[in-house]
Design a protein around this motif. Sequence first.
Motif, PDB file in Angstrom:
ATOM      1  N   MET A   1     -89.141  74.986  20.454  1.00  0.00           N
ATOM      2  CA  MET A   1     -87.739  75.378  20.004  1.00  0.00           C
ATOM      3  C   MET A   1     -87.617  76.931  19.100  1.00  0.00           C
ATOM      4  SD  MET A   1     -85.875  71.955  19.037  1.00  0.00           S
ATOM      5  CE  MET A   1     -84.395  72.544  19.112  1.00  0.00           C
ATOM      6  N   GLN A   2     -88.705  76.927  18.307  1.00  0.00           N
ATOM      7  CA  GLN A   2     -88.850  78.155  17.557  1.00  0.00           C
ATOM      8  C   GLN A   2     -89.278  79.303  18.586  1.00  0.00           C
ATOM      9  OE1 GLN A   2     -88.273  78.554  14.020  1.00  0.00           O
ATOM     10  NE2 GLN A   2     -88.098  80.465  14.764  1.00  0.00           N
ATOM     11  N   LYS A   3     -89.962  79.289  19.515  1.00  0.00           N
ATOM     12  CA  LYS A   3     -90.250  80.358  20.337  1.00  0.00           C
ATOM     13  C   LYS A   3     -89.256  80.770  21.080  1.00  0.00           C
ATOM     14  CE  LYS A   3     -94.987  79.544  21.568  1.00  0.00           C
ATOM     15  NZ  LYS A   3     -96.234  79.218  22.584  1.00  0.00           N
ATOM     16  N   MET A   4     -88.074  80.018  21.628  1.00  0.00           N
ATOM     17  CA  MET A   4     -86.832  80.074  22.302  1.00  0.00           C
ATOM     18  C   MET A   4     -86.132  80.939  21.375  1.00  0.00           C
ATOM     19  SD  MET A   4     -85.599  80.412  25.192  1.00  0.00           S
ATOM     20  CE  MET A   4     -86.514  79.046  26.095  1.00  0.00           C
ATOM     21  N   VAL A   5     -86.147  80.517  19.923  1.00  0.00           N
ATOM     22  CA  VAL A   5     -85.128  81.230  19.241  1.00  0.00           C
ATOM     23  C   VAL A   5     -85.756  82.647  18.836  1.00  0.00           C
ATOM     24  CG1 VAL A   5     -84.310  81.340  16.847  1.00  0.00           C
ATOM     25  CG2 VAL A   5     -84.311  79.317  17.880  1.00  0.00           C
ATOM     26  N   ASP A   6     -86.906  82.897  18.687  1.00  0.00           N
ATOM     27  CA  ASP A   6     -87.495  84.178  18.310  1.00  0.00           C
ATOM     28  C   ASP A   6     -87.331  85.081  19.789  1.00  0.00           C
ATOM     29  OD1 ASP A   6     -88.779  83.215  16.236  1.00  0.00           O
ATOM     30  OD2 ASP A   6     -90.486  82.753  16.809  1.00  0.00           O
ATOM     31  N   ARG A   7     -87.300  84.576  20.843  1.00  0.00           N
ATOM     32  CA  ARG A   7     -87.243  85.567  22.187  1.00  0.00           C
ATOM     33  C   ARG A   7     -85.857  86.014  22.305  1.00  0.00           C
ATOM     34  NH1 ARG A   7     -87.898  82.888  28.462  1.00  0.00           N
ATOM     35  NH2 ARG A   7     -87.230  84.656  29.431  1.00  0.00           N
ATOM     36  N   PHE A   8     -84.877  84.964  21.677  1.00  0.00           N
ATOM     37  CA  PHE A   8     -83.531  85.447  21.398  1.00  0.00           C
ATOM     38  C   PHE A   8     -83.232  86.548  20.646  1.00  0.00           C
ATOM     39  CE2 PHE A   8     -79.105  84.710  19.449  1.00  0.00           C
ATOM     40  CZ  PHE A   8     -78.427  85.096  20.218  1.00  0.00           C
ATOM     41  N   LEU A   9     -83.954  86.248  19.527  1.00  0.00           N
ATOM     42  CA  LEU A   9     -83.796  87.332  18.503  1.00  0.00           C
ATOM     43  C   LEU A   9     -84.214  88.544  18.853  1.00  0.00           C
ATOM     44  CD1 LEU A   9     -84.544  85.166  15.037  1.00  0.00           C
ATOM     45  CD2 LEU A   9     -82.401  85.990  15.962  1.00  0.00           C
ATOM     46  N   ARG A  10     -85.510  88.845  19.405  1.00  0.00           N
ATOM     47  CA  ARG A  10     -85.924  89.991  20.032  1.00  0.00           C
ATOM     48  C   ARG A  10     -85.152  90.598  20.789  1.00  0.00           C
ATOM     49  NH1 ARG A  10     -90.731  86.772  20.004  1.00  0.00           N
ATOM     50  NH2 ARG A  10     -90.638  86.513  22.372  1.00  0.00           N
ATOM     51  N   TYR A  11     -84.281  89.765  21.774  1.00  0.00           N
ATOM     52  CA  TYR A  11     -83.519  90.368  22.656  1.00  0.00           C
ATOM     53  C   TYR A  11     -82.357  90.979  22.108  1.00  0.00           C
ATOM     54  CZ  TYR A  11     -79.689  90.345  26.183  1.00  0.00           C
ATOM     55  OH  TYR A  11     -78.876  90.774  26.848  1.00  0.00           O
ATOM     56  N   ILE A  12     -81.771  90.431  20.997  1.00  0.00           N
ATOM     57  CA  ILE A  12     -80.496  90.783  20.432  1.00  0.00           C
ATOM     58  C   ILE A  12     -80.942  92.090  19.385  1.00  0.00           C
ATOM     59  CG2 ILE A  12     -79.128  88.998  20.741  1.00  0.00           C
ATOM     60  CD1 ILE A  12     -79.566  88.239  17.813  1.00  0.00           C
ATOM     61  N   ALA A  13     -81.980  92.004  19.088  1.00  0.00           N
ATOM     62  CA  ALA A  13     -82.445  93.267  18.261  1.00  0.00           C
ATOM     63  C   ALA A  13     -82.463  94.492  19.257  1.00  0.00           C
ATOM     64  CB  ALA A  13     -83.966  92.957  17.555  1.00  0.00           C
ATOM     65  N   SER A  14     -83.403  94.423  20.141  1.00  0.00           N
ATOM     66  CA  SER A  14     -83.824  95.580  21.161  1.00  0.00           C
ATOM     67  C   SER A  14     -82.670  95.921  22.129  1.00  0.00           C
ATOM     68  CB  SER A  14     -84.893  95.181  21.784  1.00  0.00           C
ATOM     69  OG  SER A  14     -84.590  93.907  22.682  1.00  0.00           O
ATOM     70  N   GLU A  15     -81.977  94.879  22.525  1.00  0.00           N
ATOM     71  CA  GLU A  15     -80.890  95.097  23.692  1.00  0.00           C
ATOM     72  C   GLU A  15     -79.617  95.412  23.119  1.00  0.00           C
ATOM     73  OE1 GLU A  15     -81.519  95.670  26.762  1.00  0.00           O
ATOM     74  OE2 GLU A  15     -83.585  95.444  26.252  1.00  0.00           O
ATOM     75  N   ARG A  16     -79.081  94.598  21.901  1.00  0.00           N
ATOM     76  CA  ARG A  16     -77.935  94.764  21.311  1.00  0.00           C
ATOM     77  C   ARG A  16     -77.835  95.548  19.945  1.00  0.00           C
ATOM     78  NH1 ARG A  16     -74.651  90.342  23.305  1.00  0.00           N
ATOM     79  NH2 ARG A  16     -75.434  90.148  25.402  1.00  0.00           N
ATOM     80  N   ARG A  17     -79.159  95.698  19.724  1.00  0.00           N
ATOM     81  CA  ARG A  17     -79.145  96.465  18.515  1.00  0.00           C
ATOM     82  C   ARG A  17     -78.567  95.980  17.177  1.00  0.00           C
ATOM     83  NH1 ARG A  17     -82.235 100.726  19.665  1.00  0.00           N
ATOM     84  NH2 ARG A  17     -82.345 101.497  21.717  1.00  0.00           N
ATOM     85  N   TYR A  18     -78.585  94.704  17.016  1.00  0.00           N
ATOM     86  CA  TYR A  18     -78.153  93.985  15.938  1.00  0.00           C
ATOM     87  C   TYR A  18     -78.774  94.280  14.658  1.00  0.00           C
ATOM     88  CZ  TYR A  18     -75.040  91.138  18.904  1.00  0.00           C
ATOM     89  OH  TYR A  18     -74.057  90.530  19.500  1.00  0.00           O
ATOM     90  N   SER A  19     -77.938  94.363  13.510  1.00  0.00           N
ATOM     91  CA  SER A  19     -78.335  94.778  12.130  1.00  0.00           C
ATOM     92  C   SER A  19     -79.487  93.673  11.678  1.00  0.00           C
ATOM     93  CB  SER A  19     -77.470  94.996  11.043  1.00  0.00           C
ATOM     94  OG  SER A  19     -76.688  93.819  11.000  1.00  0.00           O
ATOM     95  N   GLU A  20     -80.089  93.863  10.662  1.00  0.00           N
ATOM     96  CA  GLU A  20     -81.152  93.077  10.208  1.00  0.00           C
ATOM     97  C   GLU A  20     -80.516  91.865   9.463  1.00  0.00           C
ATOM     98  OE1 GLU A  20     -84.343  92.546  10.054  1.00  0.00           O
ATOM     99  OE2 GLU A  20     -84.540  94.428  11.416  1.00  0.00           O
ATOM    100  N   ALA A  21     -79.190  92.047   8.754  1.00  0.00           N
ATOM    101  CA  ALA A  21     -78.489  91.157   8.201  1.00  0.00           C
ATOM    102  C   ALA A  21     -77.964  90.111   9.336  1.00  0.00           C
ATOM    103  CB  ALA A  21     -77.290  91.705   7.496  1.00  0.00           C
ATOM    104  N   THR A  22     -77.411  90.650  10.553  1.00  0.00           N
ATOM    105  CA  THR A  22     -76.945  89.812  11.607  1.00  0.00           C
ATOM    106  C   THR A  22     -78.134  88.950  12.192  1.00  0.00           C
ATOM    107  OG1 THR A  22     -75.216  91.269  11.963  1.00  0.00           O
ATOM    108  CG2 THR A  22     -75.499  89.718  13.739  1.00  0.00           C
ATOM    109  N   LEU A  23     -79.464  89.644  12.261  1.00  0.00           N
ATOM    110  CA  LEU A  23     -80.342  88.775  12.727  1.00  0.00           C
ATOM    111  C   LEU A  23     -80.787  87.742  11.948  1.00  0.00           C
ATOM    112  CD1 LEU A  23     -82.677  91.777  14.159  1.00  0.00           C
ATOM    113  CD2 LEU A  23     -81.360  89.929  15.420  1.00  0.00           C
ATOM    114  N   ASP A  24     -80.805  87.902  10.568  1.00  0.00           N
ATOM    115  CA  ASP A  24     -81.081  86.904   9.768  1.00  0.00           C
ATOM    116  C   ASP A  24     -80.059  85.791   9.846  1.00  0.00           C
ATOM    117  OD1 ASP A  24     -83.278  88.440   8.947  1.00  0.00           O
ATOM    118  OD2 ASP A  24     -82.402  89.318   7.044  1.00  0.00           O
ATOM    119  N   GLY A  25     -78.800  86.124   9.949  1.00  0.00           N
ATOM    120  CA  GLY A  25     -77.796  85.065  10.069  1.00  0.00           C
ATOM    121  C   GLY A  25     -77.866  84.300  11.161  1.00  0.00           C
TER     122      GLY A  25
END
Length: 302
Positions: A6-30
């Motif tokens: 489950m954690q791997k899937m979450v990490d994969r999603f976070l990497r995607y929105i960080a690189s493709e959507r360029r979300y801020s660190e605060a948004t990623l933490d949330g």
Amino acid sequence: MLSESMQKMVDRFLRYIASERRYSEATLDGYQRSLNQQGAILQQMDIGDWTKVSLNDLRQMAMRMNRQNLSASSIANKLSALRSFYQFMLEQGIIDVNPARSLSAPKQARPLPKNLDVDALEQLLNIDDHSLLGLRDRAIMELFYASGLRLAELVGLNINDVDLKRRELLVLGKGRKQRLVPFGSKAVQALEKWLKVRGQICPVGEPALFVSMRQRRMTTRAVQQRLNVWAKRQHIGNHVHPHKLRHSFATHMLEGSGDLRVVQELLGHANLSTTQVYTHLDFQHLAKVYDAAHPRAKRSKK
């Protein structure tokens, strides 16, 4: 702690929105905190795989969050993150259906704006200032309280929208819907005094009913500032803003008439439910109206 899968899937999603959507660190933490919390609840429900979750499972999870005394807005934010997470898995071909797509958050309470009582309004409107700005501002406040207009509706009024003889306003409301709104004698008097001096600052051809010293239509911000000036000058303890005058109008009209449909029409509400939330009556008044109106509530005469 989430399971490794489950954690791997979450990490994969976070990497995607960080690189493709360029979300801020605060948004990623949330997003990470939210998904970790929801994943932990699912694991407590013996569900250890994001792809095995059904809509019913997610509803049960939302109910558990609700029992944790989380606010409706907090739950809504968490579910929004979950919908994005599942949409990512759908687009990646990991799942065939997004189970969170139709998941609805609990309804958020709509706080009622506080109204001014009649005495406070009398104090606010009892202005002994016959300057040009004093006459203009008195007309603005009298018309607000007399008609219950929205701020944008009031600043949008043109001089041709006002019929002093019939005491009517032609108002352009939400969705560009027009409605006729009556207003009372005090507002008529205030408008008459303002219109006598309006030409001193209003250039020829300017249609706006209320204009600023810059000789153009007043802005919503300017009206808000002037209300605050008068609230302080008239020693009104509460912060006064246009919405409070609109709500005072609605409340006092409903208390005086008990006719919700009329108040709905005057406020320009498309749905009656909006008026029901927007206005309120104290219970004693409701009970009094009920006792007087309901056939089975009336006491028999002995």
